[in-house]
Design a protein around this motif. Sequence first.
Motif, PDB file in Angstrom:
ATOM      1  N   ARG A   1      76.345 -24.130  -0.515  1.00 39.84           N
ATOM      2  CA  ARG A   1      77.680 -24.614  -0.208  1.00 39.84           C
ATOM      3  C   ARG A   1      78.702 -24.053  -1.192  1.00 39.84           C
ATOM      4  O   ARG A   1      79.825 -23.720  -0.830  1.00 39.84           O
ATOM      5  N   ALA A   2      78.258 -23.924  -2.463  1.00 42.87           N
ATOM      6  CA  ALA A   2      79.189 -23.460  -3.497  1.00 42.87           C
ATOM      7  C   ALA A   2      79.626 -22.018  -3.247  1.00 42.87           C
ATOM      8  O   ALA A   2      80.801 -21.684  -3.385  1.00 42.87           O
ATOM      9  N   VAL A   3      78.683 -21.137  -2.902  1.00 44.12           N
ATOM     10  CA  VAL A   3      79.064 -19.738  -2.730  1.00 44.12           C
ATOM     11  C   VAL A   3      79.768 -19.504  -1.406  1.00 44.12           C
ATOM     12  O   VAL A   3      80.535 -18.553  -1.266  1.00 44.12           O
ATOM     13  N   GLY A   4      79.535 -20.374  -0.410  1.00 42.49           N
ATOM     14  CA  GLY A   4      80.239 -20.270   0.864  1.00 42.49           C
ATOM     15  C   GLY A   4      79.994 -18.931   1.526  1.00 42.49           C
ATOM     16  O   GLY A   4      78.855 -18.474   1.635  1.00 42.49           O
ATOM     17  N   THR A   5      81.070 -18.277   1.950  1.00 44.26           N
ATOM     18  CA  THR A   5      80.895 -16.988   2.625  1.00 44.26           C
ATOM     19  C   THR A   5      80.545 -15.884   1.629  1.00 44.26           C
ATOM     20  O   THR A   5      80.051 -14.839   2.013  1.00 44.26           O
ATOM     21  N   ASP A   6      80.814 -16.133   0.325  1.00 47.24           N
ATOM     22  CA  ASP A   6      80.432 -15.191  -0.729  1.00 47.24           C
ATOM     23  C   ASP A   6      80.970 -13.792  -0.458  1.00 47.24           C
ATOM     24  O   ASP A   6      80.262 -12.805  -0.583  1.00 47.24           O
ATOM     25  N   TRP A   7      82.268 -13.717  -0.116  1.00 48.18           N
ATOM     26  CA  TRP A   7      82.809 -12.399   0.231  1.00 48.18           C
ATOM     27  C   TRP A   7      82.802 -11.443  -0.970  1.00 48.18           C
ATOM     28  O   TRP A   7      82.588 -10.245  -0.790  1.00 48.18           O
ATOM     29  N   LYS A   8      82.976 -11.992  -2.198  1.00 46.81           N
ATOM     30  CA  LYS A   8      82.959 -11.102  -3.359  1.00 46.81           C
ATOM     31  C   LYS A   8      81.560 -10.530  -3.581  1.00 46.81           C
ATOM     32  O   LYS A   8      81.403  -9.326  -3.809  1.00 46.81           O
ATOM     33  N   GLY A   9      80.553 -11.405  -3.504  1.00 48.29           N
ATOM     34  CA  GLY A   9      79.182 -10.960  -3.721  1.00 48.29           C
ATOM     35  C   GLY A   9      78.723  -9.963  -2.682  1.00 48.29           C
ATOM     36  O   GLY A   9      77.900  -9.080  -2.958  1.00 48.29           O
ATOM     37  N   LYS A  10      79.256 -10.097  -1.447  1.00 50.03           N
ATOM     38  CA  LYS A  10      78.822  -9.197  -0.371  1.00 50.03           C
ATOM     39  C   LYS A  10      79.621  -7.898  -0.340  1.00 50.03           C
ATOM     40  O   LYS A  10      79.099  -6.862   0.059  1.00 50.03           O
ATOM     41  N   SER A  11      80.898  -7.961  -0.748  1.00 49.53           N
ATOM     42  CA  SER A  11      81.715  -6.748  -0.635  1.00 49.53           C
ATOM     43  C   SER A  11      81.551  -5.824  -1.844  1.00 49.53           C
ATOM     44  O   SER A  11      81.683  -4.598  -1.708  1.00 49.53           O
ATOM     45  N   SER A  12      81.233  -6.381  -3.028  1.00 50.56           N
ATOM     46  CA  SER A  12      81.124  -5.535  -4.219  1.00 50.56           C
ATOM     47  C   SER A  12      80.092  -4.421  -4.031  1.00 50.56           C
ATOM     48  O   SER A  12      80.391  -3.248  -4.306  1.00 50.56           O
ATOM     49  N   PRO A  13      78.855  -4.742  -3.562  1.00 52.25           N
ATOM     50  CA  PRO A  13      77.884  -3.655  -3.383  1.00 52.25           C
ATOM     51  C   PRO A  13      78.384  -2.587  -2.418  1.00 52.25           C
ATOM     52  O   PRO A  13      78.086  -1.400  -2.595  1.00 52.25           O
ATOM     53  N   ILE A  14      79.164  -2.983  -1.408  1.00 48.51           N
ATOM     54  CA  ILE A  14      79.682  -1.995  -0.455  1.00 48.51           C
ATOM     55  C   ILE A  14      80.634  -1.047  -1.162  1.00 48.51           C
ATOM     56  O   ILE A  14      80.610   0.169  -0.949  1.00 48.51           O
ATOM     57  N   VAL A  15      81.474  -1.596  -2.062  1.00 45.65           N
ATOM     58  CA  VAL A  15      82.401  -0.747  -2.824  1.00 45.65           C
ATOM     59  C   VAL A  15      81.617   0.201  -3.731  1.00 45.65           C
ATOM     60  O   VAL A  15      81.913   1.395  -3.809  1.00 45.65           O
ATOM     61  N   TYR A  16      80.580  -0.322  -4.423  1.00 48.17           N
ATOM     62  CA  TYR A  16      79.777   0.541  -5.297  1.00 48.17           C
ATOM     63  C   TYR A  16      79.132   1.656  -4.474  1.00 48.17           C
ATOM     64  O   TYR A  16      79.089   2.810  -4.878  1.00 48.17           O
ATOM     65  N   LEU A  17      78.605   1.269  -3.291  1.00 43.93           N
ATOM     66  CA  LEU A  17      77.927   2.227  -2.416  1.00 43.93           C
ATOM     67  C   LEU A  17      78.894   3.333  -1.999  1.00 43.93           C
ATOM     68  O   LEU A  17      78.515   4.512  -1.926  1.00 43.93           O
ATOM     69  N   ALA A  18      80.143   2.948  -1.740  1.00 36.08           N
ATOM     70  CA  ALA A  18      81.145   3.954  -1.379  1.00 36.08           C
ATOM     71  C   ALA A  18      81.503   4.812  -2.591  1.00 36.08           C
ATOM     72  O   ALA A  18      81.723   6.027  -2.469  1.00 36.08           O
ATOM     73  N   ALA A  19      81.529   4.203  -3.782  1.00 40.73           N
ATOM     74  CA  ALA A  19      81.972   4.920  -4.980  1.00 40.73           C
ATOM     75  C   ALA A  19      80.996   6.018  -5.371  1.00 40.73           C
ATOM     76  O   ALA A  19      81.399   7.013  -5.989  1.00 40.73           O
TER      77      ALA A  19
END
Lengths: 194, 194, 194, 194
Positions: free
Chosen positions: C138-156
Amino acid sequence: MGKNRLEAFSDGVIAILITIMVLELKVPQGVTLASLAPVLPVFLSYVLSFVYLGIYWNNHHHMLHACGRVTGSILWANLHLLFWLSLIPFTTAWMGENHFAALPSALYGAVLLMAGIAYYLLQQQIIASQGTDSLLRRAVGTDWKGKSSPIVYLAAIPIAFVSPALAQALYVAVALVWLVPDRRIERVLGSGEA
Amino acid sequence: MGKNRLEAFSDGVIAILITIMVLELKVPQGVTLASLAPVLPVFLSYVLSFVYLGIYWNNHHHMLHACGRVTGSILWANLHLLFWLSLIPFTTAWMGENHFAALPSALYGAVLLMAGIAYYLLQQQIIASQGTDSLLRRAVGTDWKGKSSPIVYLAAIPIAFVSPALAQALYVAVALVWLVPDRRIERVLGSGEA
Amino acid sequence: MGKNRLEAFSDGVIAILITIMVLELKVPQGVTLASLAPVLPVFLSYVLSFVYLGIYWNNHHHMLHACGRVTGSILWANLHLLFWLSLIPFTTAWMGENHFAALPSALYGAVLLMAGIAYYLLQQQIIASQGTDSLLRRAVGTDWKGKSSPIVYLAAIPIAFVSPALAQALYVAVALVWLVPDRRIERVLGSGEA
Amino acid sequence: MGKNRLEAFSDGVIAILITIMVLELKVPQGVTLASLAPVLPVFLSYVLSFVYLGIYWNNHHHMLHACGRVTGSILWANLHLLFWLSLIPFTTAWMGENHFAALPSALYGAVLLMAGIAYYLLQQQIIASQGTDSLLRRAVGTDWKGKSSPIVYLAAIPIAFVSPALAQALYVAVALVWLVPDRRIERVLGSGEA
């Protein structure tokens, strides 16, 4: 003020000192037994200093167990002890890399002497903070080990210039005497609780 | 959120900083007193930085004692302080290995200045988190030591280019002033408990 | 099994990682501003990695706060995270000493990517151990930061070969997003206690 | 005497050992994939040793959980274990930098053997301190993993001179067997609490 943080900080410093000495065990270039040979004296001095730092950690553990309140003076007496202990990796490496030569062996003893004195001063600060009915004062009793060790180090310093091997033997002998844990404090604490 | 982990983490970082400075005491090649000579300025700068880090640990200890709840801002203000402290081994080594030359001495002061400012910001964050009846605000009072130290560092930076020795003397003087532990907090905490 | 020792061990490793990066700030040979110049890129990469390790420590702190029982799987998921974090000093130094060249910048991103994945796996292990009514879920919820960061690293990573500067900008951007502490967990924990 | 400080000190030493191994990952001179190649064997040996130290930390964690009172003998048996673990960074670096040559691979096994024996001795000290109804004795049961691992290490030492690759395979195999956390102690502790 609690003593937990003082213990944790001291443990941290001693743990790091023990492990950074390992960094002085330089990785040999070759892969033969002969290439390991230069590491041997550094290894032996590492073993000696590991035991010394282990003894200090062990006795520090016992001493603080008999300490209630931590004053500003105790904090600084403790930092003073940690300062001299922090020089052990340096003297260990200098002594080991130079095959236990005279001056490095003497300096090794000088740092042990200063650490012994610093330990004694810390003990006195704790006793002073506890007043006349000091638990620690009763626990250490005559403190023959704490009082005789600096005398042996003091003797070992000039001896190192005549016979470094004899100075080393004295350092090993003191370590062996201290390896017996400080049961005095355990005993007095036990009887105090009884 | 508890403050134990914040204290433990800060203690860990400071304990490591104190001990990795020892790694800059490079083992001399020879075994004569002359071979020890190049180590001396590095050793002196080590002593100064050891005392500074000890002072920070000591006062940090007292300050967090007067801190109840740890907020996100306090966490980051604390990391900001640790960042500047983490540069002390670098400036210490640069200054020591170059016999207290002008630019390294000035940079040493600049890092002390930033650490002093970071400490002040952390203190303000804790006071802000405690509201109008802040225990820490009463404890630090006029905080003349915290406010005057950065001014001395700021003065020492240009002075280092004229007389590095005078800049060193200022660093030593500030350290001596701080060596007196922060009894203000002890006193207010004591009266708060009474 | 308690989580105190897991926290203390993780804090110890992260504290050491942060401070051994300082050892890569090699002491310059000269005492001029020009002699400091080669240190600058290493210093900048140190700042970036200091912030990243600070963010991990901070969020780890919050996440374990929402964790009750520590299972064997959580212990190993935590060690897996520490493994990838332990490579940060290496990639930081390689990137800094080579003025943010393409391959080192890509590897830096790859290690951030693996650390991000390891953090996510640890989070999932804790959620799994808490069952259907997981406080952390419940605390992390949708966790958009945790899910989007790896995508940014992958793109970088591929971007680093075209424009290392753009890859760096992405790393800085993700760090800035995370600098905002994870108030979600604080909020849910607060409402859970209410 | 409490066991908290023993745990904290052991955690500190193991955390530092894990992280100083990273210092052996020397920063490559170039920025090409080829310049990374020499780091690869050091990296692989780092992964193996990271897993071993993780296993020791994990099992040490479990074992001390089943330990009540800390005696002087337990303190020294623990320091003896830490001594052998402290040599792992040295043997790891020597083995990795020499591409898993015969003698370094054998020495790596010898240190694992000594650490395994030291772990067994510590376990026996704790069991002895608990008397005939030892919780830990019931928990470890036949202890086939603890007894068979040293035999495998002992076999791997001569094997390393014939086929270093086979010796490595044995080290990896033992690590995989131990990666399964020691559920025996968890189970007995659980039933003891029930």
